[in-house]
Scaffold this active site. Structure first.
Site, short mmCIF file in Angstrom:
data_model
loop_
_atom_site.label_atom_id
_atom_site.label_comp_id
_atom_site.label_asym_id
_atom_site.label_seq_id
_atom_site.Cartn_x
_atom_site.Cartn_y
_atom_site.Cartn_z
N ASP A 174 0.62 -1.15 -0.04
CA ASP A 174 0.05 0.05 0.05
C ASP A 174 0.85 1.00 0.11
O ASP A 174 1.74 1.34 0.85
CB ASP A 174 -1.04 -0.05 1.26
CG ASP A 174 -1.95 1.00 1.34
OD1 ASP A 174 -1.83 1.99 0.54
OD2 ASP A 174 -2.96 0.89 2.22
N GLU A 176 0.88 4.69 0.59
CA GLU A 176 0.43 5.64 1.21
C GLU A 176 1.04 6.06 2.60
O GLU A 176 1.66 5.47 2.93
CB GLU A 176 -1.12 5.45 1.74
CG GLU A 176 -1.95 5.02 0.38
CD GLU A 176 -3.31 4.93 1.10
OE1 GLU A 176 -4.00 6.09 0.92
OE2 GLU A 176 -3.71 3.71 1.46
#
Length: 412
Positions: A174, A176
């Site tokens: 991920d 982020e």
């Protein structure tokens, strides 16, 4: 970051909210696993559902909810609803002294991993794969800015170590909240993510690798003729309550998820509509996020009826492990990670690994009264052997030394 966030919200609001939450809910303590040899088991299909239709992938915020909830839901005909449960989330932190990325787990993630026998293995016993999600932590380090191939390989080794140590089925990426540039780190580059998944696939040829399609990594999916899609198993889109398949060259429709829902905020009609569209368009993944502790079978039935023509039933979570059995410990004096209770029987290395055992790892053991344990230095009951009939606090005291060499066991 998915923590308490519906990613269909404005991205600026998400970032501000996520930063505030990080300070209280996701500050990680250092628990980088020790290097272990990765002995991969044969790769099994994620066929927990056992019926025709998209696989169900579910993120669980373990800061607040129990990962075992993934096993609570079956279809009305008895098959599991979810094929993959993802522990959300571990972090990529940045060590300003060594100038290297490090793998960190917060206390809640640590509790799940250290109690794999009761938190992970019961799900795996139902056919559900359990993966660990990895994302940034506002320190400048992420999957998109490894400065060299060696740096990416070093971090891939940490991930592979964690998968082996805790008996996981794979890693989810991920991209982020890295805050690239913080602590004088580099900006995203075109080679980083490709180097990372290439190294991890080599270390884990028979485990799952997935990509939550977001961030700079989504724009850097090939380098020097190598594609991310040739190295990973699945990718799914990242905006809850919406529809749009990730563009990952090398992945077929069966490996992509165009629909994503937040169970606690996406309305039931939207969730059902997205499920219908997923089926009609021939995609193979449906993504769920934010599974709560509370019974959600009524809501989930809207999805499962659209995906499989079957309602969802809420039942008991993990299977109950044996209350009596042999337990092996990572360290002497019954310290470190512990296996689940192991019943009488003969166990090869792969069978032991399913119970939380790691190759060349055990340093002490507890044995029920009247039981006999024969340990072998090699797999398939070969090599040097030791026969024990009582608790043993320190394998270095055995003759010959049995510390960190056991690979198969017979228990009578």
């Amino acid at each position: 970051m998915k923590t308490f966030i519906n990613l269909s919200f404005n991205r600026i609001a998400v970032a501000l909210f996520g930063f505030a939450l990080m300070c209280t809910a996701a500050c990680k303590k250092d628990l980088t696993p020790n290097a272990k040899t990765n002995t991969a088991s044969s790769k099994l299909g994620t066929n927990a559902i056992g019926v025709s239709g998209p696989k169900g992938v579910c993120y669980v915020e373990v800061n607040n909810n129990d990962i075992l909830n993934v096993g609570n839901y079956t279809l009305s005909t008895g098959e599991q609803l979810f094929d993959i449960g993802i522990i959300f989330a571990a972090n990529i932190n940045y060590n300003t002294t060594t100038q290297k990325a490090e793998l960190f787990f917060n206390p809640q993630v640590t509790a799940v991993l250290n109690n794999a026998a009761t938190k992970i293995q019961p799900l795996q016993a139902k056919g559900i794969k359990v993966m660990l999600s990895i994302l940034g932590n506002h320190q400048g380090a992420g999957i998109s800015n490894f400065p060299s191939q060696q740096a990416a390989q070093d971090f891939a080794q940490l991930l592979a170590n964690a998968v082996t140590t805790y008996g996981l089925d794979g890693i989810d990426f991920d991209d982020e909240y890295a805050d690239y540039g913080t602590n004088n780190t580099g900006q995203p580059n075109s080679s980083s993510f490709v180097y990372l998944v290439t190294a991890l696939r080599q270390l884990m040829p028979n485990k799952l690798i997935s990509f939550y399609f977001i961030g700079p990594a989504a724009s850097n999916l090939s380098y020097n003729g190598v594609t991310v899609g040739s190295k990973i198993d699945y990718s799914w889109q990242a905006y809850y309550g919406s529809y749009g398949a990730p563009n990952v060259p090398g992945l077929a429709k069966s490996n992509l998820g165009p629909a994503a829902i937040d169970i606690q905020s996406t309305d039931a009609s939207t969730a059902a509509s997205l499920a219908t569209q997923t089926v009609s368009d021939g995609y193979g993944i449906y993504l769920y996020y934010n599974l709560p502790n509370a019974d959600s079978h009524t809501y989930l039935s809207n999805v499962s009826n659209a995906l499989y023509g079957k309602a969802t039933v809420f039942g008991s979570g993990g299977t109950t492990p044996p209350t009596t059995g042999v337990t092996f410990y990572q360290d002497i004096n019954y310290g470190g990670t512990v296996t689940s209770n192991i019943a009488k029987g003969n166990y090869t290395l792969s069978q032991l690994q399913a119970l939380g055992f790691v190759n060349d790892w055990a340093s002490s053991v507890k044995i029920p009264s009247g039981w006999t344990v024969t340990m072998y230095s090699d797999d398939n009951f070969t090599g040097t052997s030791w026969t024990l009939t009582a608790n043993t606090t320190n394998f270095t005291t055995l003759s010959p030394n049995a510390n960190d060499v056991v690979s198969s066991v017979k228990i009578q």
